[in-house]
Every structure is written in C-alpha cells, then in structure tokens.
Design an enzyme around this catalytic site. Structure first.
Site, PDB file in Angstrom:
ATOM      1  N   ASP A  45       0.886  -1.404   0.204  1.00  0.00           N
ATOM      2  CA  ASP A  45      -0.011   0.048   0.125  1.00  0.00           C
ATOM      3  C   ASP A  45       1.022   1.523   0.516  1.00  0.00           C
ATOM      4  OD1 ASP A  45      -1.885   1.811   0.772  1.00  0.00           O
ATOM      5  OD2 ASP A  45      -2.836   0.853   2.245  1.00  0.00           O
ATOM      6  N   VAL A  46       0.512   2.259  -1.064  1.00  0.00           N
ATOM      7  CA  VAL A  46       1.286   2.883  -0.859  1.00  0.00           C
ATOM      8  C   VAL A  46       1.681   4.385  -0.004  1.00  0.00           C
ATOM      9  CG1 VAL A  46       1.568   3.240  -3.807  1.00  0.00           C
ATOM     10  CG2 VAL A  46       0.045   4.939  -2.650  1.00  0.00           C
ATOM     11  N   TYR A  48     -10.917  15.999  -1.899  1.00  0.00           N
ATOM     12  CA  TYR A  48     -10.070  15.059  -3.207  1.00  0.00           C
ATOM     13  C   TYR A  48      -8.925  16.237  -4.115  1.00  0.00           C
ATOM     14  CZ  TYR A  48      -9.589  13.257  -7.956  1.00  0.00           C
ATOM     15  OH  TYR A  48      -9.434  11.978  -8.912  1.00  0.00           O
ATOM     16  N   LYS A  56      -5.064  16.785  -5.813  1.00  0.00           N
ATOM     17  CA  LYS A  56      -4.872  16.713  -7.553  1.00  0.00           C
ATOM     18  C   LYS A  56      -4.227  17.950  -7.952  1.00  0.00           C
ATOM     19  CE  LYS A  56      -5.505  12.403  -8.192  1.00  0.00           C
ATOM     20  NZ  LYS A  56      -4.633  11.468  -8.683  1.00  0.00           N
ATOM     21  N   PRO A 112      -6.817  13.586 -16.664  1.00  0.00           N
ATOM     22  CA  PRO A 112      -7.562  13.642 -17.395  1.00  0.00           C
ATOM     23  C   PRO A 112      -9.305  14.172 -16.710  1.00  0.00           C
ATOM     24  CG  PRO A 112      -7.076  10.864 -15.852  1.00  0.00           C
ATOM     25  CD  PRO A 112      -6.375  12.772 -15.597  1.00  0.00           C
ATOM     26  N   GLY A 113     -10.170  14.232 -17.357  1.00  0.00           N
ATOM     27  CA  GLY A 113     -11.248  14.587 -17.071  1.00  0.00           C
ATOM     28  C   GLY A 113     -12.670  13.125 -16.466  1.00  0.00           C
ATOM     29  N   THR A 157     -13.752   3.789 -15.141  1.00  0.00           N
ATOM     30  CA  THR A 157     -13.034   3.218 -14.264  1.00  0.00           C
ATOM     31  C   THR A 157     -13.577   2.187 -13.290  1.00  0.00           C
ATOM     32  OG1 THR A 157     -10.943   4.228 -13.243  1.00  0.00           O
ATOM     33  CG2 THR A 157     -10.818   4.028 -15.292  1.00  0.00           C
ATOM     34  N   GLU A 158     -12.825   2.225 -12.382  1.00  0.00           N
ATOM     35  CA  GLU A 158     -12.783   1.389 -11.066  1.00  0.00           C
ATOM     36  C   GLU A 158     -13.694   3.511  -9.775  1.00  0.00           C
ATOM     37  OE1 GLU A 158     -10.677  -1.548  -9.070  1.00  0.00           O
ATOM     38  OE2 GLU A 158     -11.626  -2.609 -10.216  1.00  0.00           O
TER      39      GLU A 158
END
Length: 252
Positions: free
Chosen positions: A60-61, A153, A157, A183-184, A188-189
């Site tokens: 886990d990073v 969030y 970023k 990305p916009g 994905t998950e």
C-alpha cells in the site's frame, strides 16, 4: 539497445492496468504494484505469456515502511528505473466539507499525496544516479478546477500539480523529465470506489454521454514517453467530447 524499465503504481485496474499492457506491447520491462495480490499475479502471468519481463510488488503506497521495504528488496538491476508512473490514487466520498468523513480525507491525502511522495523520493534518487529518467504523475481535472463536494479530493490533485511543477525544476539538472496527465470524466473503478461499492451511484456518473476509458489515458502516457529525449510534455488535460469543464457535461 537497453530495454527500458517502467515502474507503475496502482496497476491492478484502470489506468495502471492499461498502461502496463501498452508498455508491454512496446517492449518495456515492468515493475507493477498494487494492493490486490490475486490481480497482480494474474496480470504478471498474462504479460509474461506475451514475453514481457515483470516484477510485482504487493503493498500500500500509504504505508511508508511498506514502500521502503518493497523497493529496497528489488534486485539492483531492476532499480535502474527509466520511467515512474505515479498512478495509485482515489476519491472517497462526495460530501460537503461540513459533512464529509474525516477517514475519507485521510485516505485521499495519504494515497494521492503522501504515497506519490514516498515513491518519488526513492525512485528519483535512483534516476539521479543514472542521470536520466521520466516521472509521470496522474493528476485530474480536479487539480485544475475545484468542484463542490470534492474539496479534499480536489486539494490532493492540486497538490499533485504543485509537487510536479516543483519536481520538474528540481530534477531538470539531472536530465529527468517530470509531467502530469489530467483526465476528466473517466469510467474506471474510480466512481465505484468513491461511492464505496454502490454500483448504481457509480453508473449514474456516466449516464447520457461517452466518458473516457483507461486505454485513452494509457495511450496518452505512451505518447508522452515516446517523445524524443529533448522533449518533455509537462501536462496534458484530457476530457471526453461531451465535457466542457469539471462540472459541465452535456448529457443526451
């Protein structure tokens, strides 16, 4: 000609998985990390069938000790990393700041910011030793435009972008390129994780338009990596055609 080594975090799904595939197609050796060992093992098996050399590391990073232990254990010849793709990241929750879960904040900060820093701190030193390398940090449109209910969030970023800009200045004297891909709306998950497994909520995010997919971003990553030695793509913002801004999406 030396076969290049690429190190990809968060390789068990989404952008990381597709990037591993496209780099394998282009004769990279791969170091792949993730928290889901079964998926890592399957990916290693699939890529090795195609002739790619792969090392997988399950950690886990967010955990500095795990990062340090896993990277230290790599064989010396695999520490000659040419490319680091800091892809591991997530969003947790979609609530206003006065109602959001503090655990969600800590998960996002620990993964998106601290995890990226733990990885970059070690691998950038390997690159400095060889006076070459390239680091791509996966950011987001949320790192450019903040939106309601995404304060932390978006903050993580924005931090990725700020860190990347400083890293680019700091590492340029060592012939190391640094850039970001932002990305916009991307299916994905990501939304499934954000809504803690609620598939209905996740599906609603992408209703009425065609979002980006992970392969779109992987192809952009390979484009950046395939530029000549004197060219560094500092940042790419990628949105689906239906998206005009972080908040504005045209839905049919």
């Amino acid at each position: 000609m030396k076969q290049k080594i690429a190190f990809i975090t968060g390789a068990t799904a989404g952008i990381g998985l597709e990037t591993a595939k496209i780099l394998a197609e282009n004769q990279f050796k791969l170091i792949l990390t993730g928290r889901r060992k079964e998926r890592l093992d399957q990916l290693k098996t699939d890529l090795e069938k195609e002739g790619t050399q792969v090392i997988t590391l399950c950690f886990d990073v967010r955990n500095k000790a795990e990062v340090e232990q896993a990277l230290a254990a790599l064989p010396e010849e695999w520490k000659k990393v040419d490319v680091l793709i800091n892809n591991a990241g997530l969003a947790a929750g979609l609530d206003p700041v006065h109602q959001a879960a503090i655990d969600d904040w800590e998960t996002m900060i620990d993964t998106n910011v601290k995890g990226l820093l733990y990885m970059s701190r070690i691998v950038s030193n390997w690159m400095i030793e060889q006076q070459s390398g390239q680091i791509i940090n996966i950011s987001s449109i949320a790192g450019i435009e903040s939106y309601p209910n995404g304060s932390v969030y978006c903050a993580t970023k924005h931090a990725v972008n700020a860190i990347s800009k400083a890293m680019r200045i700091e590492l340029a004297p060592h012939n190391i390129k640094v850039g970001t891909i932002s990305p916009g709306a991307l299916e994905t998950e990501f939304s499934l994780v954000r809504f803690k497994g609620d598939q209905q909520k996740a599906d609603q995010v992408y209703e009425g338009f065609t979002p980006l997919n992970a392969r779109d971003i992987a192809e952009s990553i390979y484009f950046v990596l395939s530029r000549p030695a004197h060219v560094n793509i500092a940042d790419i913002l990628i949105m689906p055609t239906a998206q005009g801004s972080a908040r504005d999406i045209f839905r049919k």
